[in-house]
Design an enzyme around this catalytic site. Sequence first.
Site, PDB file in Angstrom:
ATOM      1  N   ASN A  37      13.383   0.980   3.427  1.00 50.32           N
ATOM      2  CA  ASN A  37      13.510   1.001   1.974  1.00 50.32           C
ATOM      3  C   ASN A  37      13.449   2.412   1.393  1.00 50.32           C
ATOM      4  OD1 ASN A  37      13.883  -0.103  -0.503  1.00 50.32           O
ATOM      5  ND2 ASN A  37      11.863  -1.042  -0.684  1.00 50.32           N
ATOM      6  N   HIS A 122       3.633 -14.663  -2.632  1.00 51.15           N
ATOM      7  CA  HIS A 122       3.212 -13.602  -3.545  1.00 51.15           C
ATOM      8  C   HIS A 122       3.095 -14.096  -4.971  1.00 51.15           C
ATOM      9  CE1 HIS A 122       3.980  -9.886  -1.047  1.00 51.15           C
ATOM     10  NE2 HIS A 122       4.186 -10.889  -0.246  1.00 51.15           N
ATOM     11  N   ARG A 147      -1.124 -14.490  -1.830  1.00 48.39           N
ATOM     12  CA  ARG A 147      -1.544 -13.140  -2.191  1.00 48.39           C
ATOM     13  C   ARG A 147      -1.524 -13.025  -3.709  1.00 48.39           C
ATOM     14  NH1 ARG A 147       1.795  -7.490  -1.252  1.00 48.39           N
ATOM     15  NH2 ARG A 147       2.628  -8.025  -3.321  1.00 48.39           N
ATOM     16  N   TYR A 159       1.435  -1.747  -8.597  1.00 49.34           N
ATOM     17  CA  TYR A 159       2.140  -2.307  -7.439  1.00 49.34           C
ATOM     18  C   TYR A 159       2.089  -3.834  -7.457  1.00 49.34           C
ATOM     19  CZ  TYR A 159       3.025  -4.443  -3.113  1.00 49.34           C
ATOM     20  OH  TYR A 159       3.523  -5.317  -2.204  1.00 49.34           O
ATOM     21  N   ASP A 210      -3.367  -6.908  -1.682  1.00 48.39           N
ATOM     22  CA  ASP A 210      -2.824  -5.658  -1.148  1.00 48.39           C
ATOM     23  C   ASP A 210      -3.275  -4.496  -2.028  1.00 48.39           C
ATOM     24  OD1 ASP A 210       0.549  -4.754   0.036  1.00 48.39           O
ATOM     25  OD2 ASP A 210      -1.343  -3.635  -0.002  1.00 48.39           O
ATOM     26  N   HIS A 212      -2.612  -1.511  -1.304  1.00 44.86           N
ATOM     27  CA  HIS A 212      -1.457  -0.630  -1.203  1.00 44.86           C
ATOM     28  C   HIS A 212      -1.824   0.843  -1.078  1.00 44.86           C
ATOM     29  CE1 HIS A 212       2.962  -0.019  -1.721  1.00 44.86           C
ATOM     30  NE2 HIS A 212       2.952  -1.197  -1.155  1.00 44.86           N
ATOM     31  N   GLU A 236      -5.703  -5.670   2.194  1.00 49.52           N
ATOM     32  CA  GLU A 236      -4.674  -4.970   2.952  1.00 49.52           C
ATOM     33  C   GLU A 236      -4.515  -3.509   2.532  1.00 49.52           C
ATOM     34  OE1 GLU A 236       0.214  -5.114   2.958  1.00 49.52           O
ATOM     35  OE2 GLU A 236      -0.921  -6.940   2.489  1.00 49.52           O
ATOM     36  N   GLU A 262       1.784  -2.113   8.033  1.00 48.21           N
ATOM     37  CA  GLU A 262       3.200  -2.351   7.718  1.00 48.21           C
ATOM     38  C   GLU A 262       4.036  -1.086   7.822  1.00 48.21           C
ATOM     39  OE1 GLU A 262       3.764  -2.097   2.939  1.00 48.21           O
ATOM     40  OE2 GLU A 262       2.644  -3.843   3.683  1.00 48.21           O
ATOM     41  N   ARG A 283      -0.404  -5.437  10.883  1.00 43.74           N
ATOM     42  CA  ARG A 283       0.743  -5.837  10.061  1.00 43.74           C
ATOM     43  C   ARG A 283       2.076  -5.255  10.533  1.00 43.74           C
ATOM     44  NH1 ARG A 283       1.754  -8.294   5.942  1.00 43.74           N
ATOM     45  NH2 ARG A 283       2.382  -6.609   4.549  1.00 43.74           N
ATOM     46  N   HIS A 312       4.379  -7.884   8.430  1.00 42.90           N
ATOM     47  CA  HIS A 312       4.979  -7.540   7.148  1.00 42.90           C
ATOM     48  C   HIS A 312       6.245  -8.371   6.974  1.00 42.90           C
ATOM     49  CE1 HIS A 312       6.811  -4.019   4.569  1.00 42.90           C
ATOM     50  NE2 HIS A 312       6.235  -4.919   3.806  1.00 42.90           N
ATOM     51  N   ASP A 316      12.335  -6.312   1.217  1.00 44.04           N
ATOM     52  CA  ASP A 316      13.170  -5.222   1.721  1.00 44.04           C
ATOM     53  C   ASP A 316      13.289  -5.231   3.244  1.00 44.04           C
ATOM     54  OD1 ASP A 316      10.825  -2.932   2.409  1.00 44.04           O
ATOM     55  OD2 ASP A 316      10.376  -4.211   0.721  1.00 44.04           O
ATOM     56  N   GLU A 339       3.726 -12.816   6.445  1.00 43.54           N
ATOM     57  CA  GLU A 339       4.090 -12.606   5.042  1.00 43.54           C
ATOM     58  C   GLU A 339       5.496 -13.180   4.813  1.00 43.54           C
ATOM     59  OE1 GLU A 339       4.697  -8.999   1.734  1.00 43.54           O
ATOM     60  OE2 GLU A 339       4.272  -8.500   3.828  1.00 43.54           O
ATOM     61  N   TRP A 403       1.458   5.731  -3.747  1.00 50.55           N
ATOM     62  CA  TRP A 403       1.980   4.605  -4.524  1.00 50.55           C
ATOM     63  C   TRP A 403       1.548   3.333  -3.907  1.00 50.55           C
ATOM     64  CZ3 TRP A 403       5.676   1.017  -2.815  1.00 50.55           C
ATOM     65  CH2 TRP A 403       5.976   0.048  -3.807  1.00 50.55           C
TER      66      TRP A 403
HETATM   67  C1  CS2 Z   1       4.113  -4.441   0.473  1.00 51.42           C
HETATM   68  C2  CS2 Z   1       5.569  -4.182   0.365  1.00 51.42           C
HETATM   69  O1  CS2 Z   1       4.645  -6.647   1.007  1.00 51.42           O
HETATM   70  C3  CS2 Z   1       3.807  -5.768   1.107  1.00 51.42           C
HETATM   71  O2  CS2 Z   1       2.737  -5.926   1.674  1.00 51.42           O
HETATM   72  O3  CS2 Z   1       3.262  -3.498   0.862  1.00 51.42           O
HETATM   73  O4  CS2 Z   1       6.004  -4.827  -0.756  1.00 51.42           O
HETATM   74  C4  CS2 Z   1       5.961  -2.736   0.308  1.00 51.42           C
HETATM   75  O5  CS2 Z   1       5.556  -2.166  -0.886  1.00 51.42           O
HETATM   76  C5  CS2 Z   1       7.453  -2.598   0.455  1.00 51.42           C
HETATM   77  O6  CS2 Z   1       7.851  -3.197   1.627  1.00 51.42           O
HETATM   78  C6  CS2 Z   1       7.905  -1.134   0.432  1.00 51.42           C
HETATM   79  O7  CS2 Z   1       9.241  -1.041   0.632  1.00 51.42           O
HETATM   80 MG    MG Z   2       1.539  -4.250   1.843  1.00 49.67          MG
END
Ligand code: CS2
Ligand code: MG
Length: 403
Positions: A37, A122, A147, A159, A210, A212, A236, A262, A283, A312, A316, A339, A403
Amino acid sequence: MKITNARVIVCSPGRNFVTLKIETDEGLTGIGDATLNGRELSVVSYLNDHVIPCLIGRDAHQIEDIWQYLYKGAYWRRGPVTMSAIAAVDTALWDIKAKAANLPLYQLLGGRSRSGVMVYGHANGSDIEHTVDEVLRYKEMGYKAIRAQSGVPGLEKVYGVGRGNMFYEPADGTLPSEHDWSTEKYLLHAPKLFDAVRQAVGPDIHLLHDVHHRLTPIEAGRLGKALEPFHLFWMEDATPAENQEAFRLIRQHTTTPLAVGEIFNTIWDCKDLIQNQLIDYIRATIVHAGGLTHLRRIADFAAMHQVRTGCHGATDLSPVCMGTALHFDTWVPNFGIQEYMRHTEQTDEVFPHSYSFKDGYMHCGETIGHGVDIDEKLAAKYPYQRAYLPVNRLQHDGTLVNW
Ligand code: CS2
Ligand code: MG
């Protein structure tokens, strides 16, 4: 069975995807996901300019030798671009081998270890109330694991919130958009969110969150402790994992299970985390961790330390990655959870697949190979559109943070 041709197909049915197709002299073909991504075209070039010339004429059955050839032979090992390219080749070759054997892929891995693959969905909302409604909607749909991500008062964008009903696509601009962040606001908010969600959803639903990559180890310890009363399935990416030792400090402060990986590309990214029991779920997934051949190694190593898989599966990562991951999940002895962020209808049309969702579980299907194909004619209708992931700055002074 000789490899006679290989092509990279780039399309954007709702979001960008990169797919490698390998063809053989026995007419069997296989496809693999190579989507990274926000950096998609770098993998396209790695495949077209460096990998594909090395594949032509090789025996498609020699998956392990080709993996080693592309990993050790590159001299410059590891990293997201290299390992996504290797993953695409590996996945396509496993698809071909399973088709040659006339078997669904999980059968080649050792057969079925479970009746279905538990997935999490999600639920995200602009505030606590909206998120609670979304979590209840997912429970209604039969999910056993959900989640929860919500907007944070005082922060415009965070996020995991907004941009899609059953999915979340973070890549949003022809240049990276800039988001504000405040750890203080988030740490005050997250426990309130899970207090409300746990009360609304009851004790039986697995809840996940998450972070993140946004906290320091001690902040992550504090959050993990504050979330203990709500017994999360996992917290996570609580802190960036380049420094694997950082998780020791989190462990010292909380029993909330930890998931990470991930963005990992090889077993070396998680070796210390796993062997020192610093995480509970790994992950890493097919497309970014060198394909099935390498992910199996990570899973076997994790099993020795009672660490379970939690691949993961964001939007994307293409349906090719999802399909292959579900075969892996159907086989892997130390499975934890998968996921499952849904794709858009356009994406599902471009990538016809045999996997399905029922009552909170995914089923990989009994189609030979990994069960996912690509409609190249339809894909050609969706040209690539450059899109970047956002960046994050501290709200109070503009410092660039994760991020
Ligand atoms: C995230 C993703 O799904 C998740 O756990 O961390 O959405 C992640 O932000 C994206 O794959 C980034 O491209
Ligand atoms: Mg994640």
